[in-house]
Motif scaffolding. Sequence first.
Motif, PDB file in Angstrom:
ATOM      1  N   ASP A   1      31.155 -38.491  11.433  1.00 52.19           N
ATOM      2  CA  ASP A   1      31.320 -39.303  12.638  1.00 52.19           C
ATOM      3  C   ASP A   1      31.093 -38.379  13.830  1.00 52.19           C
ATOM      4  OD1 ASP A   1      32.088 -41.021  14.625  1.00 52.19           O
ATOM      5  OD2 ASP A   1      34.224 -40.857  14.208  1.00 52.19           O
ATOM      6  N   LEU A   2      29.833 -38.264  14.227  1.00 52.33           N
ATOM      7  CA  LEU A   2      29.448 -37.254  15.225  1.00 52.33           C
ATOM      8  C   LEU A   2      28.869 -37.894  16.475  1.00 52.33           C
ATOM      9  CD1 LEU A   2      27.703 -34.753  12.743  1.00 52.33           C
ATOM     10  CD2 LEU A   2      30.087 -34.750  13.523  1.00 52.33           C
ATOM     11  N   ASP A   3      29.209 -39.170  16.717  1.00 58.67           N
ATOM     12  CA  ASP A   3      28.518 -39.893  17.786  1.00 58.67           C
ATOM     13  C   ASP A   3      29.189 -39.756  19.154  1.00 58.67           C
ATOM     14  OD1 ASP A   3      30.729 -41.499  17.496  1.00 58.67           O
ATOM     15  OD2 ASP A   3      29.619 -43.380  17.342  1.00 58.67           O
ATOM     16  N   GLY A   4      30.168 -38.829  19.296  1.00 55.27           N
ATOM     17  CA  GLY A   4      30.843 -38.629  20.588  1.00 55.27           C
ATOM     18  C   GLY A   4      29.897 -38.566  21.773  1.00 55.27           C
ATOM     19  N   PRO A   5      28.846 -37.724  21.700  1.00 52.61           N
ATOM     20  CA  PRO A   5      27.957 -37.594  22.869  1.00 52.61           C
ATOM     21  C   PRO A   5      27.204 -38.883  23.219  1.00 52.61           C
ATOM     22  CG  PRO A   5      27.689 -35.715  21.393  1.00 52.61           C
ATOM     23  CD  PRO A   5      28.545 -36.716  20.668  1.00 52.61           C
ATOM     24  N   THR A   6      27.048 -39.793  22.257  1.00 55.39           N
ATOM     25  CA  THR A   6      26.293 -41.021  22.559  1.00 55.39           C
ATOM     26  C   THR A   6      27.063 -41.933  23.508  1.00 55.39           C
ATOM     27  OG1 THR A   6      27.142 -42.362  20.724  1.00 55.39           O
ATOM     28  CG2 THR A   6      25.235 -40.955  20.261  1.00 55.39           C
ATOM     29  N   TRP A   7      28.375 -41.664  23.678  1.00 53.33           N
ATOM     30  CA  TRP A   7      29.172 -42.482  24.597  1.00 53.33           C
ATOM     31  C   TRP A   7      29.072 -41.994  26.037  1.00 53.33           C
ATOM     32  CZ3 TRP A   7      31.258 -47.019  23.201  1.00 53.33           C
ATOM     33  CH2 TRP A   7      31.232 -47.288  21.832  1.00 53.33           C
ATOM     34  N   LEU A   8      28.511 -40.811  26.244  1.00 51.03           N
ATOM     35  CA  LEU A   8      28.418 -40.255  27.597  1.00 51.03           C
ATOM     36  C   LEU A   8      27.248 -40.882  28.356  1.00 51.03           C
ATOM     37  CD1 LEU A   8      28.833 -36.421  26.877  1.00 51.03           C
ATOM     38  CD2 LEU A   8      30.619 -38.139  27.236  1.00 51.03           C
ATOM     39  N   ALA A   9      27.452 -41.075  29.672  1.00 57.57           N
ATOM     40  CA  ALA A   9      26.342 -41.550  30.507  1.00 57.57           C
ATOM     41  C   ALA A   9      25.252 -40.485  30.544  1.00 57.57           C
ATOM     42  CB  ALA A   9      26.856 -41.854  31.912  1.00 57.57           C
ATOM     43  N   LYS A  10      25.666 -39.208  30.469  1.00 62.75           N
ATOM     44  CA  LYS A  10      24.711 -38.110  30.529  1.00 62.75           C
ATOM     45  C   LYS A  10      25.298 -36.967  29.705  1.00 62.75           C
ATOM     46  CE  LYS A  10      22.813 -35.082  34.164  1.00 62.75           C
ATOM     47  NZ  LYS A  10      23.559 -33.854  33.828  1.00 62.75           N
ATOM     48  N   ASP A  11      24.478 -36.293  28.931  1.00 60.95           N
ATOM     49  CA  ASP A  11      24.927 -35.210  28.045  1.00 60.95           C
ATOM     50  C   ASP A  11      24.537 -33.859  28.672  1.00 60.95           C
ATOM     51  OD1 ASP A  11      25.836 -33.809  25.815  1.00 60.95           O
ATOM     52  OD2 ASP A  11      24.542 -34.828  24.373  1.00 60.95           O
ATOM     53  N   VAL A  12      24.870 -32.769  28.002  1.00 59.14           N
ATOM     54  CA  VAL A  12      24.499 -31.429  28.486  1.00 59.14           C
ATOM     55  C   VAL A  12      22.984 -31.221  28.421  1.00 59.14           C
ATOM     56  CG1 VAL A  12      26.639 -30.206  27.966  1.00 59.14           C
ATOM     57  CG2 VAL A  12      24.944 -30.564  26.145  1.00 59.14           C
ATOM     58  N   GLU A  13      22.544 -30.121  29.014  1.00 62.15           N
ATOM     59  CA  GLU A  13      21.152 -29.708  28.883  1.00 62.15           C
ATOM     60  C   GLU A  13      20.912 -29.378  27.406  1.00 62.15           C
ATOM     61  OE1 GLU A  13      18.157 -26.607  31.169  1.00 62.15           O
ATOM     62  OE2 GLU A  13      20.312 -26.391  31.382  1.00 62.15           O
ATOM     63  N   PHE A  14      19.735 -29.584  26.897  1.00 59.53           N
ATOM     64  CA  PHE A  14      19.407 -29.408  25.475  1.00 59.53           C
ATOM     65  C   PHE A  14      20.337 -30.224  24.574  1.00 59.53           C
ATOM     66  CE2 PHE A  14      18.514 -25.272  27.609  1.00 59.53           C
ATOM     67  CZ  PHE A  14      17.145 -25.446  27.701  1.00 59.53           C
ATOM     68  N   PRO A  15      20.410 -31.532  24.781  1.00 62.57           N
ATOM     69  CA  PRO A  15      21.302 -32.357  23.961  1.00 62.57           C
ATOM     70  C   PRO A  15      20.759 -32.526  22.553  1.00 62.57           C
ATOM     71  CG  PRO A  15      19.940 -33.745  25.356  1.00 62.57           C
ATOM     72  CD  PRO A  15      19.628 -32.331  25.744  1.00 62.57           C
ATOM     73  N   LEU A  16      21.648 -32.855  21.640  1.00 62.45           N
ATOM     74  CA  LEU A  16      21.216 -33.310  20.323  1.00 62.45           C
ATOM     75  C   LEU A  16      20.504 -34.648  20.510  1.00 62.45           C
ATOM     76  CD1 LEU A  16      24.647 -32.674  18.622  1.00 62.45           C
ATOM     77  CD2 LEU A  16      22.562 -31.402  18.083  1.00 62.45           C
ATOM     78  N   ARG A  17      19.674 -34.995  19.548  1.00 64.91           N
ATOM     79  CA  ARG A  17      19.033 -36.309  19.585  1.00 64.91           C
ATOM     80  C   ARG A  17      19.700 -37.214  18.557  1.00 64.91           C
ATOM     81  NH1 ARG A  17      14.218 -36.979  17.623  1.00 64.91           N
ATOM     82  NH2 ARG A  17      14.112 -34.907  16.671  1.00 64.91           N
ATOM     83  N   PHE A  18      20.008 -38.434  18.953  1.00 62.66           N
ATOM     84  CA  PHE A  18      20.639 -39.390  18.049  1.00 62.66           C
ATOM     85  C   PHE A  18      19.680 -40.543  17.802  1.00 62.66           C
ATOM     86  CE2 PHE A  18      24.123 -37.056  19.793  1.00 62.66           C
ATOM     87  CZ  PHE A  18      25.116 -37.067  18.817  1.00 62.66           C
ATOM     88  N   GLY A  19      19.537 -40.930  16.551  1.00 60.95           N
ATOM     89  CA  GLY A  19      18.682 -42.073  16.282  1.00 60.95           C
ATOM     90  C   GLY A  19      18.639 -42.410  14.812  1.00 60.95           C
ATOM     91  N   ALA A  20      18.523 -43.699  14.517  1.00 59.82           N
ATOM     92  CA  ALA A  20      18.348 -44.166  13.151  1.00 59.82           C
ATOM     93  C   ALA A  20      19.414 -43.603  12.199  1.00 59.82           C
ATOM     94  CB  ALA A  20      16.952 -43.837  12.634  1.00 59.82           C
ATOM     95  N   GLY A  21      20.670 -43.597  12.655  1.00 62.92           N
ATOM     96  CA  GLY A  21      21.760 -43.195  11.777  1.00 62.92           C
ATOM     97  C   GLY A  21      21.850 -41.683  11.532  1.00 62.92           C
ATOM     98  N   ARG A  22      21.091 -40.905  12.312  1.00 63.79           N
ATOM     99  CA  ARG A  22      21.143 -39.455  12.141  1.00 63.79           C
ATOM    100  C   ARG A  22      21.252 -38.778  13.501  1.00 63.79           C
ATOM    101  NH1 ARG A  22      20.314 -38.115   6.937  1.00 63.79           N
ATOM    102  NH2 ARG A  22      20.178 -35.889   7.346  1.00 63.79           N
ATOM    103  N   VAL A  23      21.689 -37.528  13.461  1.00 63.86           N
ATOM    104  CA  VAL A  23      21.702 -36.709  14.668  1.00 63.86           C
ATOM    105  C   VAL A  23      20.846 -35.481  14.374  1.00 63.86           C
ATOM    106  CG1 VAL A  23      23.995 -35.879  13.938  1.00 63.86           C
ATOM    107  CG2 VAL A  23      23.167 -35.354  16.222  1.00 63.86           C
ATOM    108  N   TYR A  24      19.969 -35.160  15.329  1.00 65.06           N
ATOM    109  CA  TYR A  24      18.961 -34.109  15.145  1.00 65.06           C
ATOM    110  C   TYR A  24      19.272 -32.908  16.025  1.00 65.06           C
ATOM    111  CZ  TYR A  24      16.448 -37.806  12.765  1.00 65.06           C
ATOM    112  OH  TYR A  24      16.105 -38.808  11.903  1.00 65.06           O
ATOM    113  N   TRP A  25      19.257 -31.723  15.424  1.00 60.67           N
ATOM    114  CA  TRP A  25      19.578 -30.476  16.130  1.00 60.67           C
ATOM    115  C   TRP A  25      18.653 -30.257  17.329  1.00 60.67           C
ATOM    116  CZ3 TRP A  25      23.544 -27.040  15.822  1.00 60.67           C
ATOM    117  CH2 TRP A  25      23.376 -25.805  16.473  1.00 60.67           C
ATOM    118  N   SER A  26      17.349 -30.570  17.160  1.00 60.81           N
ATOM    119  CA  SER A  26      16.414 -30.329  18.267  1.00 60.81           C
ATOM    120  C   SER A  26      15.380 -31.461  18.350  1.00 60.81           C
ATOM    121  CB  SER A  26      15.687 -28.998  18.053  1.00 60.81           C
ATOM    122  OG  SER A  26      15.043 -29.005  16.798  1.00 60.81           O
TER     123      SER A  26
END
Length: 315
Positions: A290-315
């Motif tokens: 359950d790693l979707d914390g950053p997806t709730w932010l209006a804006k994330d840090v510089e160099f954010p993880l990418r979230f999509g299709a049930g996965r989170v991507y390092w780069s």
Amino acid sequence: MQARCFAERWPLRTAFAISRDVRTEAQLVVVEVRGEGVVGIGECTPYARYGESVASVMQQLRPLFAEVAAGLDRTLLQSRLPAGAARNALDCALADWEFKCRGAVFTGPESLPSMQTLVIDDPAAMAVAARNAIAQGADTLKLKLDDQQVYQRVAAVRAAVPAAQLVIDANEAWRADTLVDRCSQLEELGVAMLEQPLPAGDDEFLGTFPHPLPICADESCHSREDLPHLLGRYEILNIKLDKTGGITEARALAEEAEAQGFQLMLGCMLCTSRAIRAAWPLGERACFLDLDGPTWLAKDVEFPLRFGAGRVYWS
Ligand SMILES: [Mg+2]
């Protein structure tokens, strides 16, 4: 080595409602350590449920910075602060600094699965949110629930997304007298796992009946000290760095919990991508993520993880 801490506020893109409160921003404390021309960064999310605030965490951290300057390392840190958010930020800042000093390159998995959280709403609205999340590629949904309309909400979501893996998080809002029946209902609705149904103080009841679906400890599980109390009552443990007090204890907890037969979940608070990157080394050991914390932010840090299709991507 120099260390400092500061507070950050990150507005959410939409309100985050769980059983105990509604939040509109993430309030973080960030620790920065600097030495040999290298900067290490760690963040934490102080949590009122555990008696923490931004002010209390900064108060815990500041006296330690002189010790950091004098050579306090992660091993010594473990006995200088209790498990919790303050130790997490400093432990992760030190780990980040060590990693960068070694000139180490990232060798972890390029992506990890992550469930998508659905916050509390009326049954029809949760069904719509579920359908949208699945349409966007999620395959596992975590439903936040309180003590109201439990069956109606889960049944509505199940009808909307018949094939999705469903996880329920009650955040301590249920009572022992209705738990056994509810577990049977959830099992019939094909729910994969139930997270922290009862208040942490009521864990004993969980050892008194066979669980038709696995039950996961969150608020009841902070560090290795809790393991004797959890055995025979929970099947899964939700490891979060803000509870363990950093990656150092989180690794040790994961190891010891697996040795005792627990399965692992890896979770997070409302946080930026920095916090998820810090927990990344534990990702492949967990059966629920359950790693979707950053997806709730209006804006994330510089160099954010990418979230999509049930996965989170390092780069
Ligand atoms: Mg939880």
